[in-house]
Design a protein around this motif. Structure first.
Motif: not given
Lengths: 340, 340
Positions: B14-20, B128-136, B233-236
């Motif tokens: 699950s990738l984050p949406p563009a406006d995450a 919330y973190f994003e770094a390249g392919p990962v998010w959490w 992503w939306e669930d989280l």
């Protein structure tokens, strides 16, 4: 970076005498006794209460606390003597020759928190280690004033310098700079106080500076020294004794001079606020505290260094031109106190 | 040790949406606003003062502090949003896929220190973190009472459990145990308080527990779970929002219930003493605090979590059978608050 010849530790040819541990342990206990007696006499009201404790892995200590004295709000003086299978990794990194050897360590440490904000807080610690073929002395003493009195800082430094000079004229200049480096709160960009002396891993050989910053003023000063004639175990033990016994003469006159100065709520509140920095340093940076807490040391003895009452205030900043501002601006940055 | 199949992180599809980033940042600011408004209404006297700040390396934040309110002695609510070239090594170790990527992080954190010792101190942080392919997503909320009221602990836990259950029935059992594990003072052998929930590195995949202790109750509970259908992503994001918005309902009723309870010097002194544990935890163990201080974070915002007034007392021990003893014995050890 150019590494001068003296930065490579020389081989240590001086072995400790057979009764080294016993003699140092005896001295550390005597130092605790002398300091406690001297402080009780100086205080005139408070008495130290003693707790003896054993360490499961080997050794033990005696912790002494004086609470609610005349000038002392709280003071703690600890003696400890511990031994075990191996030194912790953080120390082995500095002394790889100690790897695989049982260790012995003894020391006396002290922190005093006076009531009157015009009397500085003060800390002392002297310690001795042996592990197989290696041995060393470490320690120092440093002063943390709340109000800026240059003459107090100068007296404290002069007294320690005299103690150092009896062993070697380059000890004070190196250990004073090392102290400025060690008691530093990076996140506040402030020194904890006006310093004093700090040394570690001293076995009589060059280099004198054995700290973590190869480019700081202490390392630079140490590295430019002409080769130093190696000192023996007896020289270092004498040095530790002189430093320990310099404490009362370094501190008592400051107490006598300031104890009757009247103060109000403003000074008390500033003292409580500045004590917060002491807590921050001890819990975030102090190697002994962190090491002790992480290795099942006696928590109450380790945290005896924390002040009895402390205040934090968001975004506090002293009024420009006030004594409180002068403290931070002129006293909590490295100063040459013996020549100023 | 047997490693169950769910301990290997699943691949995150699950990738984050563009406006995450924008959406989470907006939510974190709204959460700060809602909490500050709710607390001002609850307090009835104090008002939050705001400082906006910029971070040299990228980003900034707004810190809000309420001092000397009616029930609040001091409260701080921070929003921050930062970005940079690379995550610190401590985080990369947990998320090696983030190596070599720029990062983005946003979050809201809060610590409240009430005056009345019968009202608990409380902490909240969602990030919330994003770094390249990962998010959490990470975060949680935990309660630190000074006096033992089981009904308050149960209410706090129930409210957080309800928020968790709307996303997944196994979130609360894992994150409650993780919270008990995280807010622990090893050198005191005590929990900081009665816990709540704590989670980190949540990207919708198993395992739920991603903490440092592979053998603790949180890991054990997490490892024995049947495979969990991956969440998106939306669930989280919904989960983080529900948790954040559960804070006021979890805490406000406790304040209302306790704010008019009369207390004396004994309760105040015990509160100041216990606040020392809060300082010890935050400066010795808390990852966010230590990381912030070591990486040139805004010191005043980071240390806003420290109590306004704190006391340490050598070898204090509460009288047997007293409420103060009950706190340590029954409340500062893991308890199943929702079923007790």
């Amino acid at each position: 970076m150019t590494v001068s010849p003296t930065t490579q530790p020389q081989t240590n040819h001086s072995l400790p005498p057979a009764d080294a541990k016993q003699r140092v342990s005896q001295f550390m206990q005597t130092l605790q006794d002398e300091i406690c007696q001297g402080l009780e006499a100086l205080d005139g009201k408070g008495k130290f209460q003693e707790d003896s404790w054993q360490r499961e892995e080997g050794g033990g200590g005696r912790s002494r606390v004086l609470a609610d004295g005349d000038f002392l709000e709280q003071g703690g003086v600890n003696f400890s003597e511990v031994w075990g299978k191996s030194l912790p990794p953080s120390i082995l990194k500095q002394r790889p020759e100690a790897e695989g050897h049982e260790f012995y360590a003894t020391g006396t440490s002290m922190v005093l928190h006076p009531k009157n904000p015009y009397i500085p807080t003060v800390h002392l610690n002297y310690r001795y280690f042996e592990a197989g073929p290696v041995w060393w002395f470490g320690g120092g003493a440093d002063l943390t004033p709340y109000y800026p009195f240059a003459e107090d800082a100068a007296h404290f430094h002069h007294t320690l310098k005299n103690a150092c000079d009896q062993t070697h004229g380059e000890f004070y200049p190196v250990f004073k700079r090392w102290c400025d480096e060690y008691f530093y709160l990076k996140h506040r960009q402030e020194m904890r106080g006006i310093g004093g002396i700090f040394f570690d891993y001293q076995d009589g050989n060059a280099p004198l500076y054995r700290g973590p910053d190869p480019n700081g003023p202490a390392a630079q000063y140490s590295n430019q020294l002409a080769p130093i004639e190696p000192l023996g175990w007896e020289d270092l033990f004498s040095f530790a004794q002189r430093c320990g016994r310099a404490f009362l003469p370094a501190y008592s006159p400051i107490v006598e001079k300031r104890r009757n100065t009247e103060y109000g709520d403003r000074q008390r509140q500033f003292q409580l606020y500045r004590r917060g920095r002491y807590v921050e340093f001890n819990l975030v940076y102090d190697r002994g505290t962190i090491f002790g807490l992480q290795t099942n040391g006696r928590t109450e003895s380790i945290l005896m260094s924390l002040p009895p009452l402390v205040r934090w205030q968001y975004c506090y900043s002293p009024e420009a031109g006030s004594p409180e501002a002068e403290l931070t601006e002129k006293f909590l940055v490295p100063q040459d106190w013996v020549n100023s």
